[in-house]
Design a protein around this motif. Structure first.
Motif, PDB file in Angstrom:
ATOM      1  N   GLY A  27       0.774  -1.241   0.000  1.00  0.00           N
ATOM      2  CA  GLY A  27       0.000   0.000   0.000  1.00  0.00           C
ATOM      3  C   GLY A  27       0.804   1.290   0.000  1.00  0.00           C
ATOM      4  N   ILE A  28       0.268   2.271   0.698  1.00  0.00           N
ATOM      5  CA  ILE A  28       0.846   3.616   0.728  1.00  0.00           C
ATOM      6  C   ILE A  28       2.219   3.585   1.401  1.00  0.00           C
ATOM      7  CG2 ILE A  28       0.502   5.943   1.688  1.00  0.00           C
ATOM      8  CD1 ILE A  28      -2.602   5.247   1.568  1.00  0.00           C
ATOM      9  N   ALA A  77      -0.783  -3.848  17.678  1.00  0.00           N
ATOM     10  CA  ALA A  77      -1.886  -4.299  18.540  1.00  0.00           C
ATOM     11  C   ALA A  77      -1.382  -4.794  19.891  1.00  0.00           C
ATOM     12  CB  ALA A  77      -2.681  -5.394  17.840  1.00  0.00           C
ATOM     13  N   ALA A 103       1.102   2.711   9.309  1.00  0.00           N
ATOM     14  CA  ALA A 103       0.321   1.466   9.373  1.00  0.00           C
ATOM     15  C   ALA A 103      -1.095   1.738   9.850  1.00  0.00           C
ATOM     16  CB  ALA A 103       0.993   0.474  10.319  1.00  0.00           C
ATOM     17  N   GLY A 104      -2.022   0.949   9.351  1.00  0.00           N
ATOM     18  CA  GLY A 104      -3.394   1.156   9.788  1.00  0.00           C
ATOM     19  C   GLY A 104      -4.294   0.017   9.363  1.00  0.00           C
ATOM     20  N   VAL A 122      -4.623  -0.030  17.363  1.00  0.00           N
ATOM     21  CA  VAL A 122      -3.575  -0.166  16.337  1.00  0.00           C
ATOM     22  C   VAL A 122      -3.240   1.200  15.731  1.00  0.00           C
ATOM     23  CG1 VAL A 122      -3.088  -1.113  14.032  1.00  0.00           C
ATOM     24  CG2 VAL A 122      -4.116  -2.573  15.798  1.00  0.00           C
ATOM     25  N   VAL A 149      -0.315   9.328   9.271  1.00  0.00           N
ATOM     26  CA  VAL A 149      -1.335   9.186   8.225  1.00  0.00           C
ATOM     27  C   VAL A 149      -2.710   9.052   8.885  1.00  0.00           C
ATOM     28  CG1 VAL A 149      -2.080   7.925   6.180  1.00  0.00           C
ATOM     29  CG2 VAL A 149       0.371   8.089   6.727  1.00  0.00           C
ATOM     30  N   LYS A 182      -8.949   7.720  13.362  1.00  0.00           N
ATOM     31  CA  LYS A 182      -8.294   8.685  12.463  1.00  0.00           C
ATOM     32  C   LYS A 182      -8.397  10.115  13.015  1.00  0.00           C
ATOM     33  CE  LYS A 182      -6.329   6.027  10.419  1.00  0.00           C
ATOM     34  NZ  LYS A 182      -4.928   5.990   9.966  1.00  0.00           N
ATOM     35  N   HIS A 207      -4.466  13.312   5.001  1.00  0.00           N
ATOM     36  CA  HIS A 207      -5.389  12.389   4.309  1.00  0.00           C
ATOM     37  C   HIS A 207      -4.712  12.031   2.977  1.00  0.00           C
ATOM     38  CE1 HIS A 207      -8.842  10.618   2.470  1.00  0.00           C
ATOM     39  NE2 HIS A 207      -8.915  11.566   1.549  1.00  0.00           N
ATOM     40  N   GLY A 209      -5.976  10.537   0.375  1.00  0.00           N
ATOM     41  CA  GLY A 209      -6.901  10.304  -0.743  1.00  0.00           C
ATOM     42  C   GLY A 209      -7.568   8.960  -0.508  1.00  0.00           C
ATOM     43  N   VAL A 211      -7.587   5.399  -1.657  1.00  0.00           N
ATOM     44  CA  VAL A 211      -6.506   4.717  -2.386  1.00  0.00           C
ATOM     45  C   VAL A 211      -6.795   3.221  -2.500  1.00  0.00           C
ATOM     46  CG1 VAL A 211      -3.993   4.435  -2.487  1.00  0.00           C
ATOM     47  CG2 VAL A 211      -4.957   6.417  -1.305  1.00  0.00           C
ATOM     48  N   THR A 213      -5.881   0.056  -1.961  1.00  0.00           N
ATOM     49  CA  THR A 213      -4.925  -0.735  -1.178  1.00  0.00           C
ATOM     50  C   THR A 213      -5.670  -1.867  -0.479  1.00  0.00           C
ATOM     51  OG1 THR A 213      -5.239   0.478   0.879  1.00  0.00           O
ATOM     52  CG2 THR A 213      -3.592   1.372  -0.657  1.00  0.00           C
ATOM     53  N   ILE A 215      -6.319  -2.076   2.565  1.00  0.00           N
ATOM     54  CA  ILE A 215      -6.982  -1.674   3.815  1.00  0.00           C
ATOM     55  C   ILE A 215      -8.476  -1.980   3.808  1.00  0.00           C
ATOM     56  CG2 ILE A 215      -7.544   0.731   3.227  1.00  0.00           C
ATOM     57  CD1 ILE A 215      -6.278   1.143   6.255  1.00  0.00           C
ATOM     58  N   ARG A 217      -9.908  -4.600   2.815  1.00  0.00           N
ATOM     59  CA  ARG A 217     -10.236  -6.032   2.758  1.00  0.00           C
ATOM     60  C   ARG A 217     -11.210  -6.479   3.842  1.00  0.00           C
ATOM     61  NH1 ARG A 217      -4.021  -7.519   4.393  1.00  0.00           N
ATOM     62  NH2 ARG A 217      -4.050  -5.842   5.916  1.00  0.00           N
TER      63      ARG A 217
HETATM   64  N1  LIG Z   1      -6.319   3.410   1.394  1.00  0.00           N
HETATM   65  C1  LIG Z   1      -7.029   4.504   1.648  1.00  0.00           C
HETATM   66  O1  LIG Z   1      -7.925   4.879   0.881  1.00  0.00           O
HETATM   67  C2  LIG Z   1      -6.767   5.323   2.874  1.00  0.00           C
HETATM   68  C3  LIG Z   1      -7.536   6.487   3.064  1.00  0.00           C
HETATM   69  C4  LIG Z   1      -7.281   7.269   4.202  1.00  0.00           C
HETATM   70  C5  LIG Z   1      -6.289   6.895   5.076  1.00  0.00           C
HETATM   71  N2  LIG Z   1      -5.564   5.754   4.873  1.00  0.00           N
HETATM   72  C6  LIG Z   1      -4.531   5.409   5.840  1.00  0.00           C
HETATM   73  O2  LIG Z   1      -3.331   5.122   5.149  1.00  0.00           O
HETATM   74  C7  LIG Z   1      -2.505   4.272   5.958  1.00  0.00           C
HETATM   75  C8  LIG Z   1      -1.938   3.153   5.094  1.00  0.00           C
HETATM   76  O3  LIG Z   1      -3.014   2.348   4.673  1.00  0.00           O
HETATM   77  P1  LIG Z   1      -3.078   1.587   3.267  1.00  0.00           P
HETATM   78  O4  LIG Z   1      -4.272   2.096   2.582  1.00  0.00           O
HETATM   79  O5  LIG Z   1      -1.768   1.617   2.593  1.00  0.00           O
HETATM   80  O6  LIG Z   1      -3.456   0.116   3.787  1.00  0.00           O
HETATM   81  P2  LIG Z   1      -2.790  -1.322   3.596  1.00  0.00           P
HETATM   82  O7  LIG Z   1      -2.392  -1.551   2.187  1.00  0.00           O
HETATM   83  O8  LIG Z   1      -3.767  -2.276   4.211  1.00  0.00           O
HETATM   84  O9  LIG Z   1      -1.491  -1.219   4.509  1.00  0.00           O
HETATM   85  C9  LIG Z   1      -1.598  -1.158   5.897  1.00  0.00           C
HETATM   86  C10 LIG Z   1      -0.264  -1.482   6.522  1.00  0.00           C
HETATM   87  O10 LIG Z   1      -0.440  -1.474   7.944  1.00  0.00           O
HETATM   88  C11 LIG Z   1       0.124  -2.674   8.473  1.00  0.00           C
HETATM   89  N3  LIG Z   1      -0.507  -3.091   9.712  1.00  0.00           N
HETATM   90  C12 LIG Z   1      -1.794  -3.466   9.906  1.00  0.00           C
HETATM   91  N4  LIG Z   1      -1.974  -3.853  11.176  1.00  0.00           N
HETATM   92  C13 LIG Z   1      -0.775  -3.726  11.811  1.00  0.00           C
HETATM   93  C14 LIG Z   1      -0.319  -4.005  13.114  1.00  0.00           C
HETATM   94  N5  LIG Z   1      -1.124  -4.491  14.059  1.00  0.00           N
HETATM   95  N6  LIG Z   1       0.977  -3.755  13.414  1.00  0.00           N
HETATM   96  C15 LIG Z   1       1.821  -3.275  12.473  1.00  0.00           C
HETATM   97  N7  LIG Z   1       1.457  -3.013  11.200  1.00  0.00           N
HETATM   98  C16 LIG Z   1       0.166  -3.248  10.882  1.00  0.00           C
HETATM   99  C17 LIG Z   1      -0.120  -3.700   7.383  1.00  0.00           C
HETATM  100  O11 LIG Z   1       0.708  -4.833   7.571  1.00  0.00           O
HETATM  101  P3  LIG Z   1       0.170  -6.355   7.392  1.00  0.00           P
HETATM  102  O12 LIG Z   1       0.453  -6.723   5.986  1.00  0.00           O
HETATM  103  O13 LIG Z   1       0.962  -7.109   8.392  1.00  0.00           O
HETATM  104  O14 LIG Z   1      -1.304  -6.337   7.698  1.00  0.00           O
HETATM  105  C18 LIG Z   1       0.248  -2.883   6.151  1.00  0.00           C
HETATM  106  O15 LIG Z   1       1.631  -2.841   5.988  1.00  0.00           O
HETATM  107  C19 LIG Z   1      -3.413   3.807   7.097  1.00  0.00           C
HETATM  108  O16 LIG Z   1      -3.104   4.541   8.260  1.00  0.00           O
HETATM  109  C20 LIG Z   1      -4.804   4.156   6.633  1.00  0.00           C
HETATM  110  O17 LIG Z   1      -5.705   4.396   7.702  1.00  0.00           O
HETATM  111  C21 LIG Z   1      -5.788   4.957   3.791  1.00  0.00           C
END
Ligand SMILES: NC(=O)c1ccc[n+]([C@@H]2O[C@H](COP(=O)([O-])OP(=O)(O)OC[C@H]3O[C@@H](n4cnc5c(N)ncnc54)[C@H](OP(=O)(O)O)[C@@H]3O)[C@@H](O)[C@H]2O)c1
Length: 290
Positions: A27-28, A77, A103-104, A122, A149, A182, A207, A209, A211, A213, A215, A217
């Motif tokens: 992801g991001i 966690a 991470a999120g 988390v 983030v 958030k 923020h 956007g 995205v 990814t 997240i 799932r």
């Molecule tokens: N995607 C969007 O549209 C969007 C929008 C607004 C904000 N965000 C924020 O952007 C950030 C990145 O999200 P993403 O969209 O790139 O999601 P992502 O592809 O699901 O990536 C999330 C990352 O967080 C890690 N993570 C999850 N649980 C964890 C834990 N308990 N301890 C350590 N690492 C952990 C995941 O690792 P594992 O592979 O081990 O799970 C993964 O590397 C997040 O903070 C999210 O809230 C995303």
């Protein structure tokens, strides 16, 4: 997955600068870590699985030979894991110029090991503690930055319920609890900036956007067409604001919330100084077991 480099060439950072990015196997975070390495940072990736992070370490090795990225275990966690991660990083005897709290999770339910609602624990508590433990190093390494983030989803909560964040996820979709976590990211970043006024550490939240990814799932499958209908950014596009805050945002804008690479106004709750202070004090008490 092969990395598509971002077109705007990021100004090379001075040599010897070190960045720690959480959750950068996908992801991001993955794009953020790779682009920081390309910009000249020594990158340390903190995450749950070396095996799942290895492709990113390999990609960085291929793109930036001579400056291999390093993995440290981190499960946000579990506060014990957060403590071990910080200790391991401190034991590496590196400076720390940039911490990216990336991470999120969204839609994952239940309680963390230490009894926080899963997304609050988390997304906020784990990063709050990690930042606290690394703060002396960030201050000693100044000028330095903390980038957190957050999300536009912070606007979707009418408040912070101090009891609910200590109970298992209650809403059906988890969207409400995600919004709370958030909002906590945003308030934490703003309060951190206030507490660090006059130091060389600056703090930004953002923020990225909406995205495409992993997240999403854990969200119910009926929500996904809605997301796609609204148009999703690629992870490369989604990493731009994190990278802007990490590399370009001026010190004078410390404490602000960004979207599309510029400061924007958060919700009214996101600007509530008393709420930010209360969240800080409670988070501090919680992580010290009070
Ligand atoms: N995607 C969007 O549209 C969007 C929008 C607004 C904000 N965000 C924020 O952007 C950030 C990145 O999200 P993403 O969209 O790139 O999601 P992502 O592809 O699901 O990536 C999330 C990352 O967080 C890690 N993570 C999850 N649980 C964890 C834990 N308990 N301890 C350590 N690492 C952990 C995941 O690792 P594992 O592979 O081990 O799970 C993964 O590397 C997040 O903070 C999210 O809230 C995303």
């Amino acid at each position: 997955m092969t990395h598509t480099p971002l077109p705007p060439s990021l100004a090379p950072v001075p040599s010897g600068r070190v960045a720690l990015v959480t959750g950068a196997n996908v992801g991001i975070g993955r794009v953020t870590a790779i682009e920081l390495a390309r910009a000249g940072y020594q990158v340390v990736i903190a995450g749950r699985s070396l095996e799942r992070t290895q492709p990113v370490l390999d990609e960085i090795k291929r793109l930036v030979p001579g400056k291999p990225a390093v993995f440290v275990p981190l499960n946000l966690a579990s506060l014990a894991s957060v403590r071990e991660c910080a200790q391991q990083f401190i034991g590496m005897n590196l400076p720390l110029h940039l911490l990216v709290n990336n991470a999120g999770i969204a839609g994952m339910r239940g309680l963390t090991t230490d009894g926080f609602e899963m997304m609050f624990g988390v997304n906020h508590i784990g990063h709050f503690m990690l930042t606290q433990l690394l703060l002396p190093l960030l201050q000693a390494s100044g000028p330095s930055r903390v980038v957190t983030v957050s999300s536009r989803a912070h606007k979707r909560t009418p408040g912070l319920d101090w009891d609910a964040v200590r109970q298992p996820t209650r809403s059906i979709t988890g969207v409400r609890e995600y919004a709370v976590s958030k909002l906590a990211n945003l308030l934490f970043s703003a309060e951190l900036a206030r507490r660090l006024q006059g130091t060389q550490v600056s703090c930004y939240s953002l923020h990225p956007g909406v995205v495409d990814t992993e997240i999403w799932r854990a969200l119910p499958s009926w929500t996904r067409p809605l997301l796609r209908w609204r148009g999703l950014l690629t992870p490369e596009e989604g990493a731009r604001t994190s990278l802007h805050c990490a590399l370009h945002a001026p010190h004078s804008e410390s404490g602000l919330y960004y979207s599309a690479c510029k400061p924007v106004r958060p919700s009214a709750l996101g600007q509530d100084l008393d709420l930010a202070r209360a969240l800080w004090e409670r988070s501090e008490a919680w992580i010290s077991g009070r």
